[in-house]
Design a protein around this motif. Structure first.
Motif, short mmCIF file in Angstrom:
data_model
loop_
_atom_site.label_atom_id
_atom_site.label_comp_id
_atom_site.label_asym_id
_atom_site.label_seq_id
_atom_site.Cartn_x
_atom_site.Cartn_y
_atom_site.Cartn_z
N GLY A 1 71.03 2.11 27.38
CA GLY A 1 71.33 1.71 28.65
C GLY A 1 71.88 0.37 28.91
N ASP A 2 71.26 -0.42 29.80
CA ASP A 2 71.13 -1.85 30.03
C ASP A 2 70.18 -2.71 29.43
OD1 ASP A 2 73.33 -1.15 31.75
OD2 ASP A 2 72.31 -0.85 33.75
N THR A 3 69.52 -1.90 28.59
CA THR A 3 68.20 -2.72 28.02
C THR A 3 68.66 -3.25 26.46
OG1 THR A 3 66.85 -1.38 29.12
CG2 THR A 3 65.74 -2.74 27.35
N ASP A 4 68.64 -4.51 26.31
CA ASP A 4 68.92 -5.15 25.03
C ASP A 4 67.68 -4.56 24.15
OD1 ASP A 4 68.83 -7.00 22.67
OD2 ASP A 4 70.50 -7.59 23.84
N CYS A 5 67.84 -4.10 22.91
CA CYS A 5 66.71 -3.94 22.03
C CYS A 5 66.98 -4.28 20.88
CB CYS A 5 66.65 -2.16 22.07
SG CYS A 5 68.16 -1.33 21.51
N LYS A 6 67.58 -5.33 20.51
CA LYS A 6 67.80 -6.13 19.29
C LYS A 6 66.41 -6.30 18.71
CE LYS A 6 72.12 -8.28 20.15
NZ LYS A 6 72.39 -8.18 21.54
N MET B 1 63.41 -4.68 19.68
CA MET B 1 62.47 -3.58 19.61
C MET B 1 62.35 -3.02 18.15
SD MET B 1 63.44 -2.20 23.34
CE MET B 1 63.47 -3.05 24.97
N GLY B 2 61.10 -2.46 18.17
CA GLY B 2 60.85 -1.76 16.92
C GLY B 2 61.21 -0.35 17.20
N VAL B 3 60.68 0.63 16.19
CA VAL B 3 60.91 2.15 16.56
C VAL B 3 60.24 2.60 17.53
CG1 VAL B 3 60.72 4.39 15.46
CG2 VAL B 3 61.60 2.62 14.17
N SER B 4 59.00 2.23 17.74
CA SER B 4 58.29 2.98 19.07
C SER B 4 58.80 2.51 20.19
CB SER B 4 56.69 2.48 18.74
OG SER B 4 56.65 1.02 18.98
N ASP B 5 59.16 1.19 20.44
CA ASP B 5 59.62 0.91 21.79
C ASP B 5 61.12 1.44 22.00
OD1 ASP B 5 57.61 -1.01 22.42
OD2 ASP B 5 58.43 -2.52 21.14
N VAL B 6 61.72 1.56 21.17
CA VAL B 6 63.13 2.33 21.22
C VAL B 6 62.89 3.63 21.87
CG1 VAL B 6 65.40 2.93 20.29
CG2 VAL B 6 64.39 0.64 19.91
N MET B 7 62.04 4.37 20.91
CA MET B 7 61.82 5.79 21.26
C MET B 7 61.25 5.88 22.55
SD MET B 7 62.82 7.50 18.94
CE MET B 7 62.24 9.04 19.49
N LYS B 8 60.49 4.96 23.33
CA LYS B 8 59.93 5.17 24.66
C LYS B 8 61.34 5.13 25.54
CE LYS B 8 55.58 2.79 24.06
NZ LYS B 8 54.91 1.67 24.20
N LEU B 9 62.23 4.37 25.25
CA LEU B 9 63.61 4.29 26.09
C LEU B 9 64.61 5.89 26.07
CD1 LEU B 9 64.81 0.74 25.31
CD2 LEU B 9 63.65 1.45 27.48
N LEU B 10 64.35 6.27 24.89
CA LEU B 10 64.93 7.31 24.64
C LEU B 10 64.48 8.85 24.88
CD1 LEU B 10 66.67 6.58 21.02
CD2 LEU B 10 67.74 6.44 23.29
N LYS B 11 63.02 8.80 25.16
CA LYS B 11 62.25 9.96 25.32
C LYS B 11 62.71 10.56 26.77
CE LYS B 11 58.20 8.02 27.65
NZ LYS B 11 56.78 7.92 27.39
N ASP B 12 63.26 10.02 27.89
CA ASP B 12 63.56 10.46 28.98
C ASP B 12 65.17 10.88 29.12
OD1 ASP B 12 60.72 10.22 29.65
OD2 ASP B 12 61.18 8.23 30.51
N VAL B 13 65.66 10.86 28.02
CA VAL B 13 67.09 11.41 28.08
C VAL B 13 67.28 12.81 28.71
CG1 VAL B 13 69.23 11.76 26.80
CG2 VAL B 13 67.70 9.84 26.19
#
Length: 685
Positions: free
Chosen positions: A562-567, A569-581
């Motif tokens: 989305g609008d969040t830079d995740c360079k 971020m680890g796997v767990s943090d990225v999964m938190k952003l993707l879980k609500d898709v």
């Protein structure tokens, strides 16, 4: 000089203290040290101006066959060379102005020699870095303007560091930032267009390069110079001041050694291996001198063993300065070392060796072997100060025979008097030494003390004895050693860390332009899994999932959700952003690493002129100080002066700075900015 603190410093990182950005000294402060540095900067500009005039005159001399023109050019060349010699003499005078750096409370210590800071020109990082960020990282460089400004402020502050630990830390922070800067923006296949110009500390000759190694090496040199100034400034009338001085000189030697071992082909002569070796010996000799002063500070007891110990300590100081002098008179070094330095080293050799003979003579003349004394211990102590005993004498014979003891004691006094007289004569040879009143007082007092001791032990009816006392063997309880300070490895936060982890997002790596992929759920599954630390990678990609159809590939790096830079971020943090898709999905941005064979980088070097003893940069002489090299174009019709460039001197050579060994990088699409061929021709000189 005090540090200047200004608000509105770096926003996220950098040397921040209580919301303020630590700066260097006020460059407009009218202190003795700032005046010297300002004079050095002015002389550097005058030297480069004269060199440009000489280069043009020499080219014209080669290009014309008109005898009248040639006579005029030869006359002009003689004037220019004379002006250059005068400027070099003035610069040598600045390097000889040690009195400014001494402690104001010093009244009875021999002055020490500090190193002057190398001068540099301003560098504008803004346009090249923003262009590189846009081209290489596919991001808007204007978003990093604050970080670029902080970097430029930090470099500007390093030009006027305070003469204390804070100044050293300031240089160390910038040096550490340069390591990040090199990895972020200095590609092994593409020159970014940032030019670093530094002036030789001894000759004032400029060196200009695009290689960041020149910048790093020069910062290290200034760090060593600052340590030497701190050691010179310390109050050597106190134990604490002597401790500070010893530590500072040992750290200065350590930084110079680190510089010598790390940057093996620096183009500036003051950072050549031969010159650095001499400077290391000089710093260690001054540290050894301070160690002797530390032993002598409480007072020297007029006791047999104490006097012999002090004789060997002073002999050690004289020996270390003799090693310095031998380095100074070698052919590669002697042409550029100030005359003040060589005469000061010679003076200290004579002075401290004379003190050694004085202490031995006092031990022999003032103390007789008593029945209560330990005969064996005294015999051993006396035998250890000589490499070879005086002719026909043994240590025990000297101790027991009063006349023999007196004869050898007087021989040592004669050598002490001769050495002091030589030191006084050396002092009179150099006009800069003559300005040091404290030094003259110390030499005269030492000479008078030896003369008085000789008169006390001289008999009117005694025949002249031509015996020459042997040298005193040097020995010390504590030897000065190089100390590499922790400041050379200070930890800082990367100013441009928003670009991503350096392991992936660096100048030597290349990847595709970021692609936008629309993620949608398919049977409650995204169609891939994630792996790795920041940044995370795509793995186990289902080739039939919607994301794969839109261009997602195995091994892609996920840089934004989305609008969040995740360079970072680890796997767990990225999964938190993707879980609500949801069914509508979400946009992600990914990049693919380009795997390619490496291409060698063109050698970056500064030219050493084969016909002259000085070194300087072709770039500095060929370009105006205030103009951007990118805007220069090659004239189609060569000027009259450039005709002489056809005859190239075969004697000139180039020495390159060390380049890191990079791999996996593609050639850059945009060509690197280059200079006209005529500007890189040795015929300019």
């Amino acid at each position: 000089m005090t540090d200047t603190l200004i608000p509105n410093g770096p926003k996220a990182d950098g040397p921040v203290e209580n919301g303020y950005f630590k700066k260097g000294c006020n460059p407009f402060a009218q202190t003795g040290r700032s005046k010297l540095q300002n004079k050095r900067a002015t002389l550097n500009q005058q030297i480069i101006k004269q060199m440009r005039m000489r280069a043009g005159a020499e080219n014209l001399l080669k290009a014309t066959s008109n005898n009248k023109v040639r006579e005029q050019v030869v006359m002009e060349l003689s004037y220019v060379n004379s002006d250059l010699q005068l400027l070099m003499v003035q610069l040598e005078g600045l390097n000889s102005s040690v009195q400014v750096y001494q402690n104001v409370e010093e009244t009875s210590s021999i002055p020490l020699i500090p190193l002057g800071l190398k001068e540099t020109k301003d560098v504008d990082f803004s346009v090249p870095i923003k262009d590189f960020i846009l081209e290489h990282y596919s991001e808007d460089g204007s978003n990093f303007q604050d970080q670029i400004d902080d970097l430029m402020d930090l470099r500007q502050a390093c030009r006027t560091p305070s003469r204390n630990v804070s100044g050293v830390e300031l240089l160390a922070r910038y040096y550490s930032q340069l390591a990040f800067l090199e990895n972020r923006f200095f590609s092994p296949t593409h020159q970014i267009g940032i030019f670093f110009t530094w002036y030789d500390s001894f000759t004032g000759v400029p060196v200009c390069q695009q290689n960041i190694s020149l910048e790093k090496a020069s910062v290290l040199f200034n760090m060593a110079a600052l340590y030497s100034q701190i050691g010179t400034r310390a109050n050597r009338q106190t134990q604490a001041g002597l401790e500070d001085s010893i530590s500072a000189f040992q750290k200065s030697a350590g930084v110079l050694h680190y510089l010598k071992e790390t940057f093996t082909h620096t183009p500036s002569y003051d950072m050549s291996p031969a010159m650095l070796s001499m400077l290391i010996r000089l710093m260690l000799a001054q540290a050894q001198e301070c160690l002797f002063e530390q032993i002598a500070l409480p007072g020297i007891r007029n006791e047999f063993f104490s006097l012999l110990k002090m004789a060997q300590e002073t002999s050690k100081v004289g020996e270390t300065y003799n090693q310095v002098l031998q380095s100074m008179i070698q052919t590669p070094v002697k042409n550029n070392v100030p005359f003040f330095w060589t005469t000061m080293s010679q003076l200290k050799i004579n002075h401290y060796n004379s003190l050694a003979h004085y202490f031995v003579s006092t031990a022999l003349l003032d103390h007789q072997l008593a029945p209560s004394d330990d005969e064996d211990k005294q015999e051993k102590a006396l035998s250890q100060i000589y490499d070879t005993m005086p002719e026909g004498c043994s240590p025990l014979k000297i101790l027991k025979n009063k006349e023999e003891r007196r004869r050898i004691g007087k021989a040592h006094l004669q050598r002490a008097i001769m050495g002091h007289e030589e030191a006084i004569r050396t002092h009179a040879l150099c006009q800069h030494l003559q300005k040091l009143d404290i030094l003259d007082d110390i030499l005269q007092a030492s000479h008078k003390r030896s003369l008085a001791k000789f008169d006390q032990n001289n008999k009117e009816d005694e025949f002249t004895d031509y015996m020459v006392a042997p040298d005193v063997i040097s020995k010390t309880e504590k030897k000065a050693e190089m100390e590499i300070p922790a400041a050379t490895k200070v930890k800082v936060t990367d100013l441009f860390q928003r670009l991503g982890p350096l392991s992936v997002f660096s100048a030597k790596q290349r990847w595709t332009v970021p692609r936008t992929i629309r993620l949608r759920l398919q049977d409650r599954d995204l169609g891939f899994t994630l792996k790795g630390d920041a940044p995370v990678q795509i793995q186990s990609l289902n080739p039939l999932c919607p994301a794969a159809n839109e261009g997602l590939k195995e091994g892609d790096y996920l840089v934004a959700v989305g609008d969040t830079d995740c360079k970072w971020m680890g796997v767990s943090d990225v999964m938190k952003l993707l879980k609500d898709v949801d069914e509508e999905g979400i946009n992600i941005r990914v990049v693919s690493m380009v795997d390619s064979s490496s291409q060698a980088m063109p050698t970056k070097s500064a030219t050493y002129c084969g016909g002259l003893p000085k070194t300087y940069s072709m770039i500095c002489l060929a370009h105006d100080d205030d103009k951007n090299p990118k805007s220069r174009k090659v004239a189609k019709k060569p000027s009259f002066i450039s005709w002489g460039l056809k005859n190239k001197q075969k004697s000139s050579s180039t020495l390159s700075l060390p380049n890191a060994d990079y791999s996996g990088a593609l050639p850059c699409i945009k060509p690197a900015p280059t200079f006209p061929a005529s500007y890189n021709d040795s015929a300019l000189y």
